[in-house]
Design an enzyme around this catalytic site. Structure first.
Site, PDB file in Angstrom:
ATOM      1  N   LYS A  54       0.787  -1.228  -0.032  1.00  0.00           N
ATOM      2  CA  LYS A  54       0.064  -0.045  -0.016  1.00  0.00           C
ATOM      3  C   LYS A  54       0.789   1.328   0.095  1.00  0.00           C
ATOM      4  CE  LYS A  54      -3.883  -2.206   2.202  1.00  0.00           C
ATOM      5  NZ  LYS A  54      -4.648  -2.740   3.340  1.00  0.00           N
ATOM      6  N   GLN A  98      -4.785  -1.467   9.632  1.00  0.00           N
ATOM      7  CA  GLN A  98      -4.605  -2.531   9.090  1.00  0.00           C
ATOM      8  C   GLN A  98      -5.292  -3.841   9.788  1.00  0.00           C
ATOM      9  OE1 GLN A  98      -3.203  -3.438   5.766  1.00  0.00           O
ATOM     10  NE2 GLN A  98      -4.183  -5.521   6.039  1.00  0.00           N
ATOM     11  N   ASP A 121     -11.360   3.099   4.224  1.00  0.00           N
ATOM     12  CA  ASP A 121     -11.514   1.683   4.244  1.00  0.00           C
ATOM     13  C   ASP A 121     -13.268   1.603   4.065  1.00  0.00           C
ATOM     14  OD1 ASP A 121      -9.557  -0.286   3.731  1.00  0.00           O
ATOM     15  OD2 ASP A 121      -9.196  -0.460   5.837  1.00  0.00           O
TER      16      ASP A 121
END
Ligand code: NAP
Length: 300
Positions: A54, A98, A121
């Site tokens: 990422k 994460q 997200d």
């Protein structure tokens, strides 16, 4: 007739190119460099790989990448303090924690402490509610990538029968909301669904997000249907040599490709779109933060 292969890798490269162009414009015309902060708690090897990838992709499109690596035993208060700091940092437009988090941390609490407008997200309860009520939100990356590929392939999705197999909060449920938003007739199937083959056979669009290798055989697929395979499963591959493995989806690709009109491969389908959509969400968040026009086609 053999199915059209929906090339997620090529599509993702196109999306990343659009993001990069928009980032360059934001810098040149407004002096804004979008920034994505990724927080990793602990040393889970798969998570480390994802976070590295990422960060690399973020820098490649010209955005700032801020990586925060915390020890596995970090107290919850310290993690929440970091998120608060990132929420208040104007150079950070997107924040991603994460998952999964170590067991002592409350995932819902942590996710819901991210400012919703920076929640790239799309897991914050406010974004879930906004998506569910058809309002502008941050959309979870994997279903957003699936939607983009479906729109590209079909043009309009209006009136199509869509079956989403899997009801997770990160894939199945938001996928169903997005398809509903595009006026599909949506069925969400799960482990208690009765006669799943019959349900899937009625679908013009099948999105499989189960986590069971090659669970959906070709004879469940209606002739000409579009199949989006979200699954990423690693299985033994003795044909490649002792101890070797390979990745497969939730759909039996070979038999499904004989009946489908279009299908995403694994790897090279949904996977690459997920990171591309994370970058897209970050540039969208940066535009919204400054009340600037959002890039077209990069969000739902
Ligand atoms: P998850 O949270 O484990 O959810 C799996 C869903 O599948 C559940 O709703 C479950 O039903 C359903 N299910 C399980 N067995 C079933 C069966 N026999 N028949 C019908 N439904 C069944 O998984 P997830 O996080 O959504 O991920 C799904 C897959 O997508 C995994 O392979 C994951 O690795 C992959 N994934 C890929 C990406 C990407 O970037 N490509 C991103 C995220 C996830 P119940 O609710 O009834 O238990």
């Amino acid at each position: 007739m053999a199915a059209t292969v929906i090339d997620g890798k090529a599509f993702a490269a196109k999306v990343r190119g659009q993001v990069a162009e928009h980032v360059a414009r934001l810098k040149e015309e407004h002096g804004i460099t979008p920034g994505l902060a990724v927080v990793l708690v602990g040393e889970d090897p798969a998570s480390q790989v994802y976070v590295r990838s990422k960060g690399k992709s973020t820098v490649e499109v010209g955005m700032n990448s801020f990586e925060h690596k915390l020890d596995a035993d970090t107290p919850e208060a310290d993690l929440l303090a970091l998120i608060d700091q990132l929420n208040n940092d104007a150079s950070v437009h997107g924040i991603l924690v994460q998952l999964p988090l170590p067991k002592h941390l409350d995932e819902d609490l942590v996710i819901n402490s991210i400012a919703p407008e920076k929640d790239v997200d799309g897991f914050h309860i406010s974004n879930v509610g906004l998506l569910g009520t058809g309002q502008k939100s941050m959309v979870p990356c994997t279903p957003l990538g699936c939607l983009m590929m479906l729109r590209e392939h079909h043009g309009s999705l209006s009136g199509l029968n869509a079956v989403v197999i899997g009801r997770s909060n990160i894939v199945g449920k938001p996928m169903a909301q997005l398809l509903l938003g595009d006026s599909c007739t949506v069925t969400i199937a799960h482990s208690r669904t009765k006669d799943l083959p019959d349900v899937v056979r009625r679908a013009d669009i099948v999105v499989a997000a189960v986590g069971r290798p090659e669970m959906v055989p070709g004879d469940w697929i209606k002739e000409g249907a579009t199949v989006i395979d979200v699954g990423i499963n690693r299985i033994d591959a003795p044909e490649k040599g002792e101890g070797k493995t390979r990745l497969v989806g939730d759909v039996d690709y070979a038999s499904a490709a004989e009946r489908a009109g279009a299908i995403t491969p694994v790897p090279g389908g949904v996977g690459p779109m997920t990171i591309a959509c994370l970058l897209a969400n970050t540039v969208t968040a940066a535009c919204r933060a400054s009340n600037l026009a959002e890039p077209e086609g990069l969000t739902a």
